[in-house]
Design a protein around this motif. Structure first.
Motif, PDB file in Angstrom:
ATOM      1  N   LEU A   8     -81.131 -43.906  57.683  1.00  0.00           N
ATOM      2  CA  LEU A   8     -80.563 -43.669  56.348  1.00  0.00           C
ATOM      3  C   LEU A   8     -81.685 -43.762  55.314  1.00  0.00           C
ATOM      4  N   LEU A   9     -81.701 -42.810  54.370  1.00  0.00           N
ATOM      5  CA  LEU A   9     -82.675 -42.867  53.285  1.00  0.00           C
ATOM      6  C   LEU A   9     -82.080 -43.685  52.139  1.00  0.00           C
ATOM      7  N   LYS A  10     -82.904 -44.638  51.672  1.00  0.00           N
ATOM      8  CA  LYS A  10     -82.506 -45.491  50.545  1.00  0.00           C
ATOM      9  C   LYS A  10     -81.209 -46.260  50.874  1.00  0.00           C
ATOM     10  N   ARG A  11     -80.075 -45.823  50.334  1.00  0.00           N
ATOM     11  CA  ARG A  11     -78.826 -46.519  50.628  1.00  0.00           C
ATOM     12  C   ARG A  11     -77.666 -45.527  50.572  1.00  0.00           C
ATOM     13  N   GLU A  12     -76.527 -45.951  51.054  1.00  0.00           N
ATOM     14  CA  GLU A  12     -75.342 -45.077  51.028  1.00  0.00           C
ATOM     15  C   GLU A  12     -75.010 -44.694  49.595  1.00  0.00           C
ATOM     16  N   GLY A  13     -74.576 -43.452  49.422  1.00  0.00           N
ATOM     17  CA  GLY A  13     -74.186 -42.995  48.094  1.00  0.00           C
ATOM     18  C   GLY A  13     -75.345 -42.451  47.268  1.00  0.00           C
ATOM     19  N   PHE A  14     -76.542 -42.516  47.825  1.00  0.00           N
ATOM     20  CA  PHE A  14     -77.730 -42.097  47.080  1.00  0.00           C
ATOM     21  C   PHE A  14     -78.107 -40.639  47.381  1.00  0.00           C
ATOM     22  N   GLY A  15     -77.353 -40.001  48.285  1.00  0.00           N
ATOM     23  CA  GLY A  15     -77.707 -38.670  48.782  1.00  0.00           C
ATOM     24  C   GLY A  15     -77.773 -37.579  47.728  1.00  0.00           C
ATOM     25  N   PHE A  16     -76.868 -37.654  46.752  1.00  0.00           N
ATOM     26  CA  PHE A  16     -76.852 -36.617  45.728  1.00  0.00           C
ATOM     27  C   PHE A  16     -78.123 -36.681  44.879  1.00  0.00           C
ATOM     28  N   ILE A  17     -78.537 -37.899  44.563  1.00  0.00           N
ATOM     29  CA  ILE A  17     -79.776 -38.072  43.798  1.00  0.00           C
ATOM     30  C   ILE A  17     -80.968 -37.604  44.629  1.00  0.00           C
ATOM     31  N   VAL A  18     -80.959 -37.932  45.927  1.00  0.00           N
ATOM     32  CA  VAL A  18     -82.034 -37.463  46.814  1.00  0.00           C
ATOM     33  C   VAL A  18     -82.125 -35.942  46.734  1.00  0.00           C
ATOM     34  N   ALA A  19     -80.981 -35.271  46.871  1.00  0.00           N
ATOM     35  CA  ALA A  19     -80.970 -33.805  46.875  1.00  0.00           C
ATOM     36  C   ALA A  19     -81.456 -33.243  45.541  1.00  0.00           C
ATOM     37  N   MET A  20     -80.970 -33.789  44.443  1.00  0.00           N
ATOM     38  CA  MET A  20     -81.333 -33.256  43.125  1.00  0.00           C
ATOM     39  C   MET A  20     -82.820 -33.469  42.820  1.00  0.00           C
ATOM     40  N   LYS A  21     -83.305 -34.681  43.113  1.00  0.00           N
ATOM     41  CA  LYS A  21     -84.722 -34.978  42.843  1.00  0.00           C
ATOM     42  C   LYS A  21     -85.632 -34.158  43.762  1.00  0.00           C
ATOM     43  N   THR A  22     -85.149 -33.935  44.994  1.00  0.00           N
ATOM     44  CA  THR A  22     -85.928 -33.107  45.936  1.00  0.00           C
ATOM     45  C   THR A  22     -86.068 -31.695  45.375  1.00  0.00           C
ATOM     46  N   PHE A  23     -84.967 -31.149  44.885  1.00  0.00           N
ATOM     47  CA  PHE A  23     -85.027 -29.801  44.332  1.00  0.00           C
ATOM     48  C   PHE A  23     -85.891 -29.741  43.070  1.00  0.00           C
ATOM     49  N   ASP A  24     -85.822 -30.766  42.237  1.00  0.00           N
ATOM     50  CA  ASP A  24     -86.690 -30.771  41.050  1.00  0.00           C
ATOM     51  C   ASP A  24     -88.146 -30.590  41.467  1.00  0.00           C
ATOM     52  N   LYS A  25     -88.495 -31.285  42.567  1.00  0.00           N
ATOM     53  CA  LYS A  25     -89.889 -31.268  42.995  1.00  0.00           C
ATOM     54  C   LYS A  25     -90.246 -30.013  43.782  1.00  0.00           C
ATOM     55  N   SER A  26     -89.251 -29.439  44.454  1.00  0.00           N
ATOM     56  CA  SER A  26     -89.567 -28.280  45.300  1.00  0.00           C
ATOM     57  C   SER A  26     -89.469 -26.959  44.550  1.00  0.00           C
ATOM     58  N   ARG A  27     -88.760 -26.950  43.426  1.00  0.00           N
ATOM     59  CA  ARG A  27     -88.548 -25.664  42.734  1.00  0.00           C
ATOM     60  C   ARG A  27     -89.841 -24.980  42.287  1.00  0.00           C
ATOM     61  N   PRO A  28     -90.856 -25.713  41.802  1.00  0.00           N
ATOM     62  CA  PRO A  28     -92.111 -25.007  41.507  1.00  0.00           C
ATOM     63  C   PRO A  28     -92.697 -24.324  42.755  1.00  0.00           C
ATOM     64  N   GLY A  29     -92.354 -24.835  43.933  1.00  0.00           N
ATOM     65  CA  GLY A  29     -92.792 -24.193  45.173  1.00  0.00           C
ATOM     66  C   GLY A  29     -92.123 -22.841  45.364  1.00  0.00           C
ATOM     67  N   VAL A  30     -90.822 -22.772  45.081  1.00  0.00           N
ATOM     68  CA  VAL A  30     -90.115 -21.484  45.149  1.00  0.00           C
ATOM     69  C   VAL A  30     -90.664 -20.538  44.080  1.00  0.00           C
ATOM     70  N   ALA A  31     -90.939 -21.108  42.901  1.00  0.00           N
ATOM     71  CA  ALA A  31     -91.534 -20.303  41.824  1.00  0.00           C
ATOM     72  C   ALA A  31     -92.865 -19.726  42.298  1.00  0.00           C
ATOM     73  N   ALA A  32     -93.670 -20.546  42.961  1.00  0.00           N
ATOM     74  CA  ALA A  32     -94.974 -20.082  43.456  1.00  0.00           C
ATOM     75  C   ALA A  32     -94.787 -18.997  44.517  1.00  0.00           C
ATOM     76  N   GLN A  33     -93.751 -19.158  45.319  1.00  0.00           N
ATOM     77  CA  GLN A  33     -93.467 -18.137  46.321  1.00  0.00           C
ATOM     78  C   GLN A  33     -93.146 -16.808  45.628  1.00  0.00           C
ATOM     79  N   ALA A  34     -92.339 -16.882  44.593  1.00  0.00           N
ATOM     80  CA  ALA A  34     -91.969 -15.676  43.840  1.00  0.00           C
ATOM     81  C   ALA A  34     -93.202 -15.040  43.195  1.00  0.00           C
ATOM     82  N   VAL A  35     -94.070 -15.875  42.618  1.00  0.00           N
ATOM     83  CA  VAL A  35     -95.307 -15.357  42.008  1.00  0.00           C
ATOM     84  C   VAL A  35     -96.150 -14.647  43.070  1.00  0.00           C
ATOM     85  N   GLY A  36     -96.241 -15.253  44.255  1.00  0.00           N
ATOM     86  CA  GLY A  36     -97.031 -14.656  45.338  1.00  0.00           C
ATOM     87  C   GLY A  36     -96.463 -13.319  45.787  1.00  0.00           C
ATOM     88  N   ILE A  37     -95.148 -13.247  45.944  1.00  0.00           N
ATOM     89  CA  ILE A  37     -94.515 -11.980  46.358  1.00  0.00           C
ATOM     90  C   ILE A  37     -94.813 -10.905  45.305  1.00  0.00           C
TER      91      ILE A  37
END
Lengths: 263, 385
Positions: free
Chosen positions: B223-252
């Motif tokens: 389990l990551l962190k604690r129960e009930g924390f999954g939504f925050i994990v997902a949202m914060k993960t996307f905040d950090k990964s979205r510039p990666g998708v942006a970079a992918q789009a720039v590359g294409i």
């Protein structure tokens, strides 16, 4: 035990221009690369090191102006352990005889080597003379156009030599010198850690004073070669083609060959 | 435009560009056609240490930097977005571990991902839960020292190829989005299987599959962190990964733009190169400008993350939204400039156009990005009062 790879920095094109006054290559404004055939030699040195459980030290050796350092660093970034550059104004103008003499002296100084690897030839000069020259100065057994290293141990090496028809299998006593062809392997790309390490690595610089060699055997004075003219041989012309069914074509070819008195 | 990259960033970019040009461009059409997973290329990327650049140094990485990840993703995407998404999805799977795992969990999983020996994946989406993360139906129930997972995840990039999965599952349905939790699940765990491989419009070299959990038991320690924390994990993960998708789009977009520019300088009509026609020139000028604006926004968001900004939700969403819309527009225009040739598979731009579309959809559709941006903009004005 050392594996020494001789490399040459060459212009990244086969269309180099020639200085008409000196009949030497004009290097300005052309991007420089490691001679492509030497890349196979570098890769094979790395693979042999892996095969021998990391035991041999791999060394790249080159002679040339200070900017050759870039080529040496590239070899280091691929995983070569040590780089030596022979650079000195006195080395300028060396032909293949003087170059092989100077490189041989550096190899002697490096000492404890089992194998010297070179590309089969450089894409700028295309002489294919420096490898065999070095072997001669060092009195080493040599095999050229190597496409595969089958076995290696402390005493000997078993290799395949590419021929026009098939290949030779040759066993050589070590130390020995091999020149290699592109069929040998596919050179790896550098790694990021390799590049960072290569950036900081020390390149060993040796000049005339370090090698204990005869001054009249190096540089322009030690180079008996006199380049009269450099030119590309004219490309083969298409010749005559005979179309149609095999019988008719054979007849036509026969008539042609007899009429021109070839047969 | 000169972004004054550091020497190390420049090195990373050049290395990725070399892999793109020498190892990916010659085979991209083959992988696009067959849909086969490009393991050989993944190995080249791993051997070059490029999976290390998004992992912290203490876990055998070379620094966890969004800018490095953006540079590599952009260069790889210039050649093939199918390859680049397989790479970037491993980063996406690693981000929740980097952000929220404890030291023991990090030691277990991050070195494998850094070396590229294991790919990672992130599993949130289900058939009835994509943009609406609170509607997740996959469940995880604690039973002794184990969690028991049941349910099906859909459209998971690297599904079946990856060894390490961050999976979002419901632990308390009564709490909705606040009742989901994040778990690390390893491939090979009994009860964890894969569904069919999807046949996609674009990014065809990448693998997209279902993850099927059928009484899959994983250690409580996963389990990551604690129960009930999954939504925050997902949202914060996307905040950090979205510039990666942006970079992918720039590359294409950059890949398509270079093809269009090159073609315009070779193609003659009415006795002139088509690059001499204003109609084409205006298109090229707009494409080049849009790409540079998308790149600037992407790099700026990545720099914010690397400089330790606390909240970069809005900027990450803006970069993803803008760059993916640019990628779609630029690739459509590139096909237009190449005309009939652009529509043919002998030229790479039709593939780029198909690949571009997904960047407007995944890691939050562009409609979701707009919601995120708007809510952040409104929140900022409220908090300033």
């Amino acid at each position: 035990m050392k594996i020494i790879v001789l490399i040459k920095q060459v212009p990244d094109t086969t269309n180099v221009s020639i200085n008409p006054d000196t009949n030497t290559l004009m290097r300005e404004g052309v991007e420089s690369i490691i001679n492509p055939f030497d890349m196979y030699a570098i890769e094979e040195a790395l693979r042999l090191k892996e095969r021998l459980n990391g035991e041999p030290e791999t060394v790249v050796l080159s002679m040339g102006p200070p900017q050759v350092e870039t080529a040496l660093r590239e070899a280091l970034s691929m995983g070569i352990d040590k780089a030596v550059l022979l650079t000195d104004r006195k080395f300028a103008g060396s032909d293949t005889l003087a170059t092989s003499y100077t490189l041989a002296a550096a190899i002697k100084k490096l000492d404890d080597y089992s194998l010297v690897l070179c590309g089969k030839q450089a894409i700028d000069g295309d002489t294919a003379q420096v490898g065999p020259g070095v072997a001669t100065w060092l009195d080493l057994p040599i095999a050229t156009y190597i496409r595969k290293i089958e076995e290696i141990d402390k005493e000997k090496i078993l290799v395949e030599r590419l021929m026009d028809m098939g290949y030779d299998r040759i066993s050589l006593k070590l130390p020995a010198l091999l020149t290699v062809v592109k069929e040998l392997n596919e050179p790896r790309l550098p790694s990021l850690r390799g590049k960072l390490k290569a950036k900081k690595a020390e390149i060993i610089n040796w000049g005339f004073e370090d090698l204990g060699i005869e001054e009249d055997m190096i540089g322009l004075d030690g180079s008996p070669t006199y380049v009269v003219k450099i030119f590309s041989p004219p490309p083969k012309q298409g010749g005559e083609k005979f179309h149609g069914n095999p019988e008719d074509s054979a007849k036509k070819i026969f008539e042609y060959l007899t009429s021109t008195k070839i047969i | 435009m000169d972004y004054y990259l550091t020497e190390e960033e420049q090195m990373i970019k050049e290395l990725a560009a070399q892999i793109a040009d020498e190892k990916i461009v010659p085979v991209r059409a083959k992988f696009d056609e067959s849909g086969e997973f490009p393991w050989d290329i993944i190995k080249v990327i791993a051997d070059a240490d490029l999976f290390r650049i998004f992992i912290p140094e203490e876990y055998e990485g070379m620094g966890d930097r969004a800018m490095s990840l953006a540079l590599v993703t952009e260069e790889l995407s210039r050649a093939c977005a199918g390859v680049s998404v397989s790479y970037a999805a491993s980063a996406l799977g690693a981000i929740p571990i980097i952000l929220y795992a404890n030291d023991e969990q990090k030691k277990r999983f991050l070195p494998r991902i850094a070396s590229g020996k294991s790919l990672a994946a992130f599993a949130l989406t289900e058939s009835n839960a994509g943009s609406d993360a609170g509607a997740i139906q996959t469940t995880a129930k604690l039973d002794g020292n184990e969690y028991v997972l049941n349910g099906t995840k859909q459209w998971i990039t690297n599904g079946g190829e990856a060894e390490v999965y961050t999976v979002i599952a419901m632990t308390d349905k009564s709490r909705g989005a606040r009742g989901v939790s994040a778990f690390i699940v390893e491939k090979g765990t009994p009860g964890f299987d894969f569904g069919k491989k999807e046949d996609k419009l674009g990014i065809r070299a990448s693998t997209t599959r279902e993850l099927i959990f059928n009484d899959c038991r994983i250690p409580k320690e996963n389990l990551l962190k604690r129960e009930g924390f999954g939504f925050i994990v997902a949202m914060k993960t996307f905040d950090k990964s979205r510039p990666g998708v942006a970079a992918q789009a720039v590359g294409i977009a950059e890949g398509a733009f270079r093809e269009a520019l090159k073609y315009s300088k070779e193609r003659e009509q009415f006795g002139n190169l088509i690059s001499s026609f204003q109609g084409i020139q205006f298109m090229l000028a707009d494409m080049g400008t849009q790409i540079e604006a998308a790149r600037a926004l992407t790099y700026a968001a990545a720099r914010m993350i690397d400089k330790g900004a606390k909240n970069y939700k809005k900027e990450a969403a803006m970069a993803k939204l803008f760059a993916s819309d640019v990628a779609m527009k630029v690739t459509v225009d590139a096909v237009q400039i190449l005309g009939g040739y652009g529509y043919m598979k002998e030229y790479p731009v039709e593939k780029m156009m198909r690949d571009a579309k997904i960047t407007q959809i995944y890691e939050g559709t562009n409609q979701i990005q707009r919601l995120v941006i708007a809510s952040e903009l409104i929140r900022e004005t409220v908090s300033k009062k």
